[in-house]
Write a protein that holds these residues in place. Sequence first.
Motif, PDB file in Angstrom:
ATOM      1  N   THR A 131      -4.658  10.186  -9.205  1.00 50.25           N
ATOM      2  CA  THR A 131      -5.929   9.811  -8.581  1.00 50.25           C
ATOM      3  C   THR A 131      -6.362   8.409  -8.991  1.00 50.25           C
ATOM      4  N   ILE A 137      -4.386   5.997  -6.833  1.00 54.25           N
ATOM      5  CA  ILE A 137      -4.897   5.901  -5.466  1.00 54.25           C
ATOM      6  C   ILE A 137      -6.221   5.151  -5.430  1.00 54.25           C
ATOM      7  N   SER A 138      -7.132   5.502  -6.322  1.00 54.80           N
ATOM      8  CA  SER A 138      -8.460   4.895  -6.250  1.00 54.80           C
ATOM      9  C   SER A 138      -8.480   3.448  -6.717  1.00 54.80           C
ATOM     10  N   GLY A 189      -6.463   1.747  -3.435  1.00 54.16           N
ATOM     11  CA  GLY A 189      -7.746   1.488  -2.794  1.00 54.16           C
ATOM     12  C   GLY A 189      -8.274   0.103  -3.092  1.00 54.16           C
ATOM     13  N   GLY A 190      -8.600  -0.139  -4.347  1.00 48.71           N
ATOM     14  CA  GLY A 190      -9.290  -1.365  -4.721  1.00 48.71           C
ATOM     15  C   GLY A 190      -8.457  -2.623  -4.672  1.00 48.71           C
ATOM     16  N   THR A 204      -5.509  -3.289  -3.252  1.00 51.50           N
ATOM     17  CA  THR A 204      -4.984  -3.633  -1.930  1.00 51.50           C
ATOM     18  C   THR A 204      -6.080  -4.176  -1.026  1.00 51.50           C
ATOM     19  N   VAL A 205      -7.268  -3.590  -1.098  1.00 46.65           N
ATOM     20  CA  VAL A 205      -8.394  -4.118  -0.319  1.00 46.65           C
ATOM     21  C   VAL A 205      -8.736  -5.527  -0.782  1.00 46.65           C
ATOM     22  N   LEU A 260       0.833  -1.207   0.000  1.00 44.80           N
ATOM     23  CA  LEU A 260       0.000   0.000   0.000  1.00 44.80           C
ATOM     24  C   LEU A 260       0.869   1.260   0.000  1.00 44.80           C
TER      25      LEU A 260
END
Length: 178
Positions: free
Chosen positions: A55, A58-59, A63-64, A66-67, A35
Motif C-alpha cells: 500500500t 501504491i500510495s 500515486g504521488g 508519478t503524478v 507507473l
Amino acid sequence: MAKLIVFAILAVVILASAVFCVSTKRIMRAATALLFVLFGVAGLYFLLDYTFLGTAQISIYAGGITVMYIFAIQLVSKRTLQGLSERWMGKRTLLAALIALVGAATVLGVFCKNKILSELVSTNTPNTEVTMEVIGKNLMSADKYGYVLPFEFISVFLLACIIGGLVILNIRKNEEVK
C-alpha cells in the motif's frame, strides 16, 4: 503453484514496462510505463504478504511520485522539448554498457558475500523478525529513531518545489506575452 504463476506474470509486466520506459522517445509514455513498473512492484509486495509495503508503494510511489513527474513534464514548455533528440553514440553506449556491467558485478559480489555471511550467522543466532507494529510505531513516532519529522520535511520540500515550478512557469509565460 498459483503464487509462482502470479510472480511470473508480474515479472513479465515489470520487465516489459521497464524496458519500454527507458526505450521510448515519448516522455508521457515513459511515465505511464514507470507507473506500470511501480504497480508491478506493489503486486510483488502483496504476493509476499507485505501489505503495508504494497500500500505504501501504491500510495507514495505509484500515486504521488508519478503524478509529480507528470506535473513536471507538463510544466516544461514544448519549445524546450522540441530541441531534444535522442542519438546513439558509440563511445557513450560502450561506456554505459561497461558501467552497467561493473554495477551488475558489484551487486552479484555483494549478494554472494551476504548470502555466505547470512548462512554463517543464522546457525549461531535465532531468527528475529520485526513485526508490523514495531515498523508502524517507528514510522509514526517523533522519538530519536522516528520518521514523522523527515516525512513532514519532505512534504514541505515537495510543496516548495511545486510552488517554485509554478512561479518559474508564470515568469516564462509573462516573458512570452511581452
